[in-house]
Design a protein around this motif. Structure first.
Motif, PDB file in Angstrom:
ATOM      1  N   GLY A   1       0.828  -1.214   0.000  1.00 12.73           N
ATOM      2  CA  GLY A   1       0.000   0.000   0.000  1.00 12.73           C
ATOM      3  C   GLY A   1       0.853   1.251   0.000  1.00 12.73           C
ATOM      4  N   ASP A   2       1.866   1.265   0.885  1.00 11.28           N
ATOM      5  CA  ASP A   2       2.713   2.460   1.001  1.00 11.28           C
ATOM      6  C   ASP A   2       3.581   2.649  -0.239  1.00 11.28           C
ATOM      7  OD1 ASP A   2       1.597   2.974   3.361  1.00 11.28           O
ATOM      8  OD2 ASP A   2       3.346   2.597   4.621  1.00 11.28           O
TER       9      ASP A   2
ATOM     10  N   LEU B   1       1.393   4.112  -2.781  1.00 13.26           N
ATOM     11  CA  LEU B   1       1.141   5.513  -2.422  1.00 13.26           C
ATOM     12  C   LEU B   1       2.336   6.376  -2.824  1.00 13.26           C
ATOM     13  CD1 LEU B   1      -0.482   7.742  -0.886  1.00 13.26           C
ATOM     14  CD2 LEU B   1       0.686   7.014   1.186  1.00 13.26           C
TER      15      LEU B   1
ATOM     16  N   LEU C   1       5.834  16.600  -1.270  1.00 16.12           N
ATOM     17  CA  LEU C   1       5.130  15.323  -1.445  1.00 16.12           C
ATOM     18  C   LEU C   1       6.093  14.230  -1.927  1.00 16.12           C
ATOM     19  CD1 LEU C   1       1.708  16.418  -3.013  1.00 16.12           C
ATOM     20  CD2 LEU C   1       2.054  15.308  -0.808  1.00 16.12           C
TER      21      LEU C   1
ATOM     22  N   LEU D   1       8.242  13.175   1.001  1.00 19.63           N
ATOM     23  CA  LEU D   1       7.515  12.324   1.945  1.00 19.63           C
ATOM     24  C   LEU D   1       7.304  10.924   1.360  1.00 19.63           C
ATOM     25  CD1 LEU D   1       4.956  15.014   3.157  1.00 19.63           C
ATOM     26  CD2 LEU D   1       6.678  13.909   4.580  1.00 19.63           C
ATOM     27  N   GLY D   2       7.055  10.858   0.050  1.00 28.50           N
ATOM     28  CA  GLY D   2       6.913   9.557  -0.618  1.00 28.50           C
ATOM     29  C   GLY D   2       8.200   8.760  -0.498  1.00 28.50           C
TER      30      GLY D   2
ATOM     31  N   ILE E   1      10.482   9.121   1.807  1.00 25.88           N
ATOM     32  CA  ILE E   1      10.660   8.716   3.220  1.00 25.88           C
ATOM     33  C   ILE E   1       9.895   7.423   3.493  1.00 25.88           C
ATOM     34  CG2 ILE E   1      10.110   9.351   5.627  1.00 25.88           C
ATOM     35  CD1 ILE E   1      10.746  12.248   4.885  1.00 25.88           C
ATOM     36  N   LEU E   2       8.660   7.354   2.956  1.00 32.90           N
ATOM     37  CA  LEU E   2       7.847   6.140   3.147  1.00 32.90           C
ATOM     38  C   LEU E   2       8.582   4.911   2.622  1.00 32.90           C
ATOM     39  CD1 LEU E   2       4.124   6.813   2.073  1.00 32.90           C
ATOM     40  CD2 LEU E   2       4.979   6.250   4.337  1.00 32.90           C
TER      41      LEU E   2
ATOM     42  N   ARG F   1      11.768   4.044   4.614  1.00 35.82           N
ATOM     43  CA  ARG F   1      11.434   3.479   5.919  1.00 35.82           C
ATOM     44  C   ARG F   1      11.148   1.979   5.810  1.00 35.82           C
ATOM     45  NH1 ARG F   1       7.069   6.743   9.325  1.00 35.82           N
ATOM     46  NH2 ARG F   1       5.718   5.496   8.037  1.00 35.82           N
TER      47      ARG F   1
ATOM     48  N   VAL G   1       4.175  11.094   8.974  1.00 34.67           N
ATOM     49  CA  VAL G   1       4.493  11.275   7.547  1.00 34.67           C
ATOM     50  C   VAL G   1       3.201  11.247   6.729  1.00 34.67           C
ATOM     51  CG1 VAL G   1       5.681  10.218   5.583  1.00 34.67           C
ATOM     52  CG2 VAL G   1       6.784  10.279   7.803  1.00 34.67           C
ATOM     53  N   LYS G   2       2.317  10.314   7.079  1.00 32.56           N
ATOM     54  CA  LYS G   2       1.069  10.220   6.321  1.00 32.56           C
ATOM     55  C   LYS G   2       0.149  11.406   6.597  1.00 32.56           C
ATOM     56  CE  LYS G   2       1.149   5.387   5.326  1.00 32.56           C
ATOM     57  NZ  LYS G   2       0.560   4.071   5.499  1.00 32.56           N
TER      58      LYS G   2
ATOM     59  N   ILE H   1       1.519  14.022   4.413  1.00 37.47           N
ATOM     60  CA  ILE H   1       1.154  13.731   3.018  1.00 37.47           C
ATOM     61  C   ILE H   1      -0.275  14.199   2.775  1.00 37.47           C
ATOM     62  CG2 ILE H   1       0.571  11.839   1.418  1.00 37.47           C
ATOM     63  CD1 ILE H   1       3.022  10.333   2.476  1.00 37.47           C
TER      64      ILE H   1
ATOM     65  N   VAL I   1      -4.865   3.179   2.503  1.00 34.91           N
ATOM     66  CA  VAL I   1      -3.431   3.174   2.829  1.00 34.91           C
ATOM     67  C   VAL I   1      -3.140   3.992   4.092  1.00 34.91           C
ATOM     68  CG1 VAL I   1      -2.564   2.646   0.520  1.00 34.91           C
ATOM     69  CG2 VAL I   1      -2.991   5.016   1.135  1.00 34.91           C
TER      70      VAL I   1
END
Lengths: 173, 501
Positions: free
Chosen positions: A16-17, A20, A59, A62-63, A65-66, A69, B165-166, B169, B428
């Protein structure tokens, strides 16, 4: 490389992440491409392109970083939570999106007016949400007729909202 | 102040305004009680119908819905163990066990009474703090407004559910979707991708309808829940003796103040208030071991705090035009749709309107108490209603609402698009609250930043001359960094413990 892919795709939450993050990167790219087409600022130091670029940059960051991680987290350390009280039904979710699209197309191409189209939509949605069980349908069909035609009369006559009325079949309803 | 407030009460007790407050509260209680339906959904759905109403009466109706919906959640939390609204989640911990032990009336009575007192405590703060805060906010330059919006986004991202973080976002994604169309600052068309309809951007109402209502309908279709069975609400009186309230007075006042304070913080919703109040009540309790097994103090703390949050969250909305919670972001958009400019000047330009909102808030709390005490058994029977009857009709209302905005199908398509987006974001675990707040605040964020830079001789360093703006910026940075510091501290503590053990 294989290990990295497994860490990004191995569990539901990771998948999912990752999706995203990909979506965010694609969306940010689109925003930056559109922002680059804008003329340079003439009023102020920033101009109209600065805020979209800034937000798109954040954005993307942050994407990333996801993604990073999850790459750093070994598999099976954070198992997907299981909720025993629910069962996922993706086909119903898809149907619930398709039904309104068909409904809008029917009205947009003037095949049906608001009241009959809404009657059909309410019946369709009730069938999807109520798994087409007989007791649900027995209540939903009259409810659909009353709600659609009642709303139509109320909104057009008292609130003067110009709802789509033209129908290919009857000219007007 | 008292003169204006008494005039506002006189207005609210006129037949039509009173009818709207009564209707709004009753609808809010009902919607709040049904799991899966939320106050945000109700307010967004009703907003298009208020186009035809006087702006004060329209907002009075919406505020009453807000109060009712937060309170209604306790019925399903107590009888179904499913919070009707996210803010009632802490009530399930003690309300349901108490109802299971055969005391459903007591659990409901404690929750309803605590909701009333918590709401009234926040109302007092609303009346006392709003005028001076509004006067203070009038001294703000664009730098202060810019940094305050930044703080709101960071705050909601860091405190909202799940990962920070989310949350970020969600906030920035909301801002990005607010950017296409004609730019207010210089009249420049941007990010339209050649689509004619996008010149006016995405209208707020279809976005709200999509994110709050359509996405919820898709979610209901996707997640087939087991049919809940409600406990019997009993036949006894849903009232608690005055002497018992005296016993709970410290807990209730403390929780009310916590709820109000957290409500004032921009962007933080009622669920955080009830969590903090519950944890504090447990820490101060002489019997903390009883929490979670049907303890009075747990219900009182949670319900007093979540209702107080409503009043607290109205304070930054009224005085500065900054939403205190996602529902306040919707109320803010209702103000804009009714041609009322939110911000510190609202008190000066529409003082009567602001005082009427405050009076409506008080009256809605009292009506909520009466409605819930008298009709809790009826509502308890309706909370298990099959949503296959409700949601299709709600969807048609959404279509009408989006269409009525400017009589074009484009807005309905936008609503569906944002519904699908909202559903995927929810899947998500990207919270939708910050998304809406980001969408609402994006314009203020950009306009104030650009005005600040135009006024400043030193570019961005001009902020150094503004101490209040600097403090807002410092809070934002601290909120951003704090989770990482805390994580490191916990990690080090764990390592130390492992080394010792």
């Amino acid at each position: 490389m294989h290990a990295v892919l497994r860490r990004l795709w191995g569990e539901n939450r990771r998948r999912g992440d990752t999706l995203l993050a990909c979506g965010l990167l694609g969306f940010s790219g689109l925003v930056v491409r559109e922002a680059n087409r804008l003329p340079p600022p003439f009023f102020d130091p920033l101009g109209s392109a600065a805020a979209p670029r800034l937000v798109a940059g954040l954005l993307s960051l942050l994407g990333l970083i996801l993604v990073i991680r999850w790459i750093m987290t070994p598999l099976h350390t954070m198992p997907d939570p299981v909720d025993g009280s629910l069962r996922a039904t993706p086909v119903s979710a898809l149907a619930i999106v398709v039904a309104p699209i068909v409904y809008l197309l029917l009205m947009q191409f003037e095949l049906l007016g608001f009241a009959p189209a809404s009657t059909l939509l309410i019946i369709a949605l009730a069938a999807i949400l109520g798994r087409a069980r007989r007791p649900v349908m027995i209540v939903s069909v009259p409810l659909a007729v009353v709600a659609s035609f009642g709303l139509n009369a109320l909104l057009t006559r008292f609130f003067f909202i110009d709802l789509p009325q033209r129908s290919f079949w009857t000219g007007a309803i | 102040m008292l003169g204006e407030l008494s005039q506002a009460f006189a207005f609210i007790f006129q037949p039509w305004p009173f009818f709207w407050v009564l209707l709004g509260t009753a609808l809010g209680v009902f919607v709040g009680a049904v799991p899966g339906l939320t106050g945000g959904m109700l307010i967004t759905l009703v907003m298009p119908l208020t186009f035809f109403m006087d702006s004060t009466q329209a907002l009075v109706l919406l505020v009453a819905m807000y109060v009712g919906s937060v309170s209604g959640g306790l019925i399903s939390a107590t009888l179904l163990r499913m919070p009707g609204t996210p803010s009632s989640i802490m009530t399930t911990f003690d309300g349901y066990p108490m109802a299971q032990r055969g005391k459903p009336e007591r659990a409901l009575a404690l929750g309803i009474g605590a909701s009333l007192i918590g709401g009234l405590i926040a109302g007092v703060f609303l009346v006392l703090l709003s005028p001076p805060l509004s006067r203070w906010a009038m001294t703000f330059s664009p730098w202060e407004f810019f940094t305050m919006v930044l703080m709101a986004i960071v705050l909601i991202a860091s405190i909202s559910q799940g990962s920070m973080v989310k949350g970020l976002i969600a906030g920035f994604l909301g801002m990005a979707f607010a950017m296409p169309g004609l730019n207010e600052s210089d009249g420049q068309l941007r990010l339209t991708m050649g689509i004619q309809d996008l010149s006016a951007g995405f209208n707020l109402l279809p976005v709200l309808l999509g994110v709050f209502v359509m996405s919820q309908i898709i979610k209901e279709a996707y997640e087939l829940h087991k049919t809940p069975t409600a406990l019997d609400p009993g036949r006894g009186r849903v009232l608690v003796k005055l002497a018992e309230w005296r016993r709970h007075s410290v807990n209730i006042v403390r929780s009310g103040v916590i709820g109000t304070w957290i409500g004032i913080l921009p962007g933080v919703g009622a669920s955080i208030s009830s969590m903090v109040a519950y944890a504090t009540a447990k820490n101060f309790s002489k019997t903390p071991e009883k929490f979670g097994s049907g303890h009075d103090e747990g219900i009182v703390a949670s319900e007093a705090a979540n209702n107080a949050n409503v009043g607290g969250a109205l304070i930054p909305m009224i005085t500065m035009g900054i939403p205190g919670s996602p529902i306040d972001a919707i109320l803010l958009s209702a103000l804009i749709l009714h041609n009322l400019q939110p911000g510190p000047l609202l008190f000066i330009t529409n003082g009567d309107f602001v005082w009427a909102l405050m009076a409506a808030y008080f009256v809605a709390n009292i009506l909520m108490f009466i409605i819930m005490t008298l009709s809790v058994r009826t509502i308890a029977r309706v909370v298990v209603i099959n949503k296959a009857y409700l949601l299709p009709v709600i969807f048609v209302f959404c279509v009408v609402g989006a269409f009525a905005l400017s009589n074009r199908m484009y807005d309905v398509w936008v609503m569906i698009g944002f519904g699908v987006l909202g559903f995927f974001l929810d899947r998500v675990k990207v919270p939708l609250g910050p998304f809406v707040i980001g969408f609402v605040l994006a314009e203020i964020f950009e306009v104030e930043l650009r005005s600040s830079l135009q006024m400043s001789d030193n570019g961005f360093w001009g902020i150094l001359d503004r101490p209040i703006a600097m403090s807002f910026l410092a809070v934002s940075l601290a909120m951003l960094v704090w989770p990482f510091v805390q994580q490191r501290r916990l990690k080090r503590q764990r390592q130390l413990q492992e080394a010792k053990g």
